[in-house]
Scaffold this active site. Structure first.
Site, mmCIF file in Angstrom:
data_model
loop_
_atom_site.group_PDB
_atom_site.id
_atom_site.type_symbol
_atom_site.label_atom_id
_atom_site.label_comp_id
_atom_site.label_asym_id
_atom_site.label_seq_id
_atom_site.Cartn_x
_atom_site.Cartn_y
_atom_site.Cartn_z
ATOM 1 N N GLY A 160 0.849 -1.195 0.000
ATOM 2 C CA GLY A 160 0.000 0.000 0.000
ATOM 3 C C GLY A 160 0.878 1.236 0.000
ATOM 4 O O GLY A 160 0.556 2.275 0.585
ATOM 5 N N ALA A 161 2.016 1.123 -0.695
ATOM 6 C CA ALA A 161 3.100 2.109 -0.529
ATOM 7 C C ALA A 161 2.794 3.469 -1.146
ATOM 8 O O ALA A 161 3.486 4.444 -0.850
ATOM 9 C CB ALA A 161 4.401 1.545 -1.096
ATOM 10 N N GLY A 184 -0.137 4.889 -0.678
ATOM 11 C CA GLY A 184 -1.246 5.432 0.116
ATOM 12 C C GLY A 184 -0.787 6.432 1.163
ATOM 13 O O GLY A 184 0.419 6.700 1.310
ATOM 14 N N ALA A 235 1.392 5.119 4.202
ATOM 15 C CA ALA A 235 2.777 4.882 3.764
ATOM 16 C C ALA A 235 3.514 6.208 3.553
ATOM 17 O O ALA A 235 4.704 6.319 3.865
ATOM 18 C CB ALA A 235 2.791 4.052 2.485
ATOM 19 N N ARG A 260 -13.330 -0.541 2.392
ATOM 20 C CA ARG A 260 -14.774 -0.771 2.336
ATOM 21 C C ARG A 260 -15.403 0.309 1.458
ATOM 22 O O ARG A 260 -15.204 1.493 1.681
ATOM 23 C CB ARG A 260 -15.385 -0.700 3.736
ATOM 24 C CG ARG A 260 -16.831 -1.161 3.772
ATOM 25 C CD ARG A 260 -17.518 -0.734 5.050
ATOM 26 N NE ARG A 260 -17.052 -1.472 6.212
ATOM 27 C CZ ARG A 260 -17.678 -2.537 6.725
ATOM 28 N NH1 ARG A 260 -18.774 -2.983 6.181
ATOM 29 N NH2 ARG A 260 -17.206 -3.138 7.795
ATOM 30 N N ASN A 271 -10.334 -8.618 1.205
ATOM 31 C CA ASN A 271 -9.061 -8.618 1.913
ATOM 32 C C ASN A 271 -8.464 -10.007 2.042
ATOM 33 O O ASN A 271 -7.242 -10.162 2.075
ATOM 34 C CB ASN A 271 -9.208 -7.950 3.274
ATOM 35 C CG ASN A 271 -9.153 -6.454 3.092
ATOM 36 O OD1 ASN A 271 -8.122 -5.937 2.712
ATOM 37 N ND2 ASN A 271 -10.274 -5.776 3.282
ATOM 38 N N GLY A 308 -3.416 -2.888 7.599
ATOM 39 C CA GLY A 308 -4.673 -2.824 6.842
ATOM 40 C C GLY A 308 -5.788 -3.590 7.538
ATOM 41 O O GLY A 308 -5.575 -4.700 8.027
ATOM 42 N N ASN A 309 -6.955 -3.008 7.565
ATOM 43 C CA ASN A 309 -8.097 -3.618 8.265
ATOM 44 C C ASN A 309 -8.865 -4.618 7.398
ATOM 45 O O ASN A 309 -8.885 -4.464 6.184
ATOM 46 C CB ASN A 309 -9.065 -2.511 8.704
ATOM 47 C CG ASN A 309 -8.522 -1.764 9.901
ATOM 48 O OD1 ASN A 309 -7.964 -2.375 10.800
ATOM 49 N ND2 ASN A 309 -8.675 -0.447 9.902
ATOM 50 N N ASP A 338 -4.035 2.108 19.007
ATOM 51 C CA ASP A 338 -5.014 2.226 20.095
ATOM 52 C C ASP A 338 -4.299 2.459 21.432
ATOM 53 O O ASP A 338 -4.751 3.240 22.266
ATOM 54 C CB ASP A 338 -5.850 0.938 20.147
ATOM 55 C CG ASP A 338 -6.325 0.536 18.765
ATOM 56 O OD1 ASP A 338 -7.214 1.202 18.234
ATOM 57 O OD2 ASP A 338 -5.767 -0.413 18.189
ATOM 58 N N HIS A 358 -8.748 -4.929 16.833
ATOM 59 C CA HIS A 358 -8.620 -3.514 16.453
ATOM 60 C C HIS A 358 -9.935 -3.090 15.794
ATOM 61 O O HIS A 358 -10.039 -2.970 14.569
ATOM 62 C CB HIS A 358 -7.440 -3.292 15.501
ATOM 63 C CG HIS A 358 -7.389 -1.891 14.977
ATOM 64 N ND1 HIS A 358 -7.143 -0.797 15.763
ATOM 65 C CD2 HIS A 358 -7.594 -1.385 13.737
ATOM 66 C CE1 HIS A 358 -7.188 0.306 15.044
ATOM 67 N NE2 HIS A 358 -7.475 -0.025 13.807
HETATM 68 C C1 LMR Z 1 -8.073 3.694 12.844
HETATM 69 O O1 LMR Z 1 -8.105 3.072 13.908
HETATM 70 O O2 LMR Z 1 -7.815 4.891 12.770
HETATM 71 C C2 LMR Z 1 -8.398 2.962 11.578
HETATM 72 O O3 LMR Z 1 -8.220 1.594 11.752
HETATM 73 C C3 LMR Z 1 -9.812 3.293 11.211
HETATM 74 C C4 LMR Z 1 -10.191 2.813 9.834
HETATM 75 O O4 LMR Z 1 -11.222 2.132 9.737
HETATM 76 O O5 LMR Z 1 -9.499 3.124 8.863
#
Ligand code: LMR
Length: 341
Positions: A9-10, A12, A15, A89, A102, A127-128, A164, A192
């Site tokens: 994702g370089a 983005g 990055a 998303r 993903n 990445g989520n 977090d 997360h």
């Molecule tokens: C965050 O915690 O800031 C990101 O994971 C939020 C997201 O959904 O991009």
């Protein structure tokens, strides 16, 4: 020692906030780095601009930077991989759609890491949905046949909850008007996501129990508990969404900073300090074996991460952690139903 670091994702924005600090020594200090930037084919052109800017910084610690859309080339002999690229998303997508998109990315990246990276590579998934992406990538990495006959252990795959953790530190420091470095033993448990469990029950501020300090600041223990329950926990857990709503884009600089903190501490050790990392569970604290869940961890000087053991969790924390872990188990089950693990 020269390190080879792959970043996906370089092109983005995370990055873009990360690469220049990484090249300048934020993780490895004076040790030189080689950067391998990976993007999807349609974004490789943009990477050329990033490469130009990296060159224009003339960092003494940046030995080389290259760009590719081939995961095996990007991960070849990598000492570390920061997996930032993920399918976002988009309108109308449900959770299964997101996991499907993903799952494909992290299956491919996990397999390429398994074939091409060093066997002791450190992988940080940003990445989520980060925890489950890490689980999928670890699964596919560990099933690859390698030329050297080795196998990448799933424990080399971690997901980022340091963001977090840092949010929790920042919020607590602001509340008690104390420097961040006076605070220890904050923890994030679970996923997360907004089910995560920010935990300061065992935290210390200047060596004093955080609940006692908060009690003074809030005017009593009941007020302190209410602040933790009604403000601290929900604000940390929903900070990502709050940033998206305020900025119109998800967190980038803070996510990049946290990813660098995670990799630096995992590489060089925490000297006894606790940090939060999402790591493969071996069944600790009732988290089912194999899930990638956030725990308070320490890292030895030789770079081995360990979940802090022997913590006495009260019923409230156990219930909250159980709910977040149930969400992780549901994500794993969905990934399994889609054939990714
Ligand atoms: C965050 O915690 O800031 C990101 O994971 C939020 C997201 O959904 O991009």
């Amino acid at each position: 020692m020269t390190r080879t670091i792959a970043v996906t994702g370089a092109a983005g924005s995370i990055a873009y906030s990360l690469l220049f600090r990484l090249a300048a020594g934020a993780v490895y200090g004076a040790e030189p780095v080689r950067l391998r930037l990976l993007e999807v084919p349609q974004a490789v052109d943009r990477l050329e601009g990033v490469l130009m800017e990296l060159a224009d910084c003339a960092y003494p610690t940046l030995l080389e930077a290259t760009a590719t859309d081939d995961p095996d080339e990007a991960f070849a002999e990598a000492d570390a991989a920061l997996l930032i690229g993920a399918a976002p998303r988009t309108q109308g997508m449900d959770r299964a759609d997101l996991l499907r998109a993903n799952g494909e990315v992290f299956r491919a990246h996990g397999a390429a890491l398994g074939r091409s990276a060093k066997a002791d590579v450190r992988v940080v998934v940003v990445g989520n949905p980060a925890n489950t992406n890490a689980l999928i990538a670890a699964h596919h990495a560990s099933h690859q046949q390698r030329a050297d006959g080795q196998r990448i252990d799933p424990s080399r795959f971690t997901a980022l909850t340091r963001l977090d953790h840092n949010r929790a530190l920042g919020m607590l420091a602001q509340k008690v008007q104390a420097p961040v470095e006076s605070i220890e033993r904050v923890a994030i448990w679970g996923n997360h996501s907004n089910t995560q469990v920010p935990d300061l029950a065992d935290a210390l501020i200047d060596g004093r129990p955080a609940p006692a300090v908060l009690s003074e600041v809030c005017g009593g223990a009941a007020n302190a508990r209410a602040w933790v329950r009604d403000e601290f926990i929900p604000q940390v857990a929903n900070r990502g969404a709050a940033i998206i709503s305020a900025r119109g884009a998800s967190s980038a600089a803070s996510a990049a900073s946290a990813a660098l903190d995670h990799l630096r501490d995992w590489t060089f050790g925490t000297n006894g300090a606790r940090v939060s990392m999402a790591v493969r569970s071996g069944g600790e604290y009732g988290v089912p074996e194999g899930l990638v869940s956030s725990f308070p961890c320490t890292v030895d000087a030789d770079g081995a991460h360990r979940i802090v053991d022997g913590l006495d969790l009260d019923d409230d924390r156990r219930a909250r952690i159980g709910a977040s872990v149930a969400e992780l188990a549901a994500e794993r089950d969905e990934a399994a139903a889609l054939g990714f693990v």
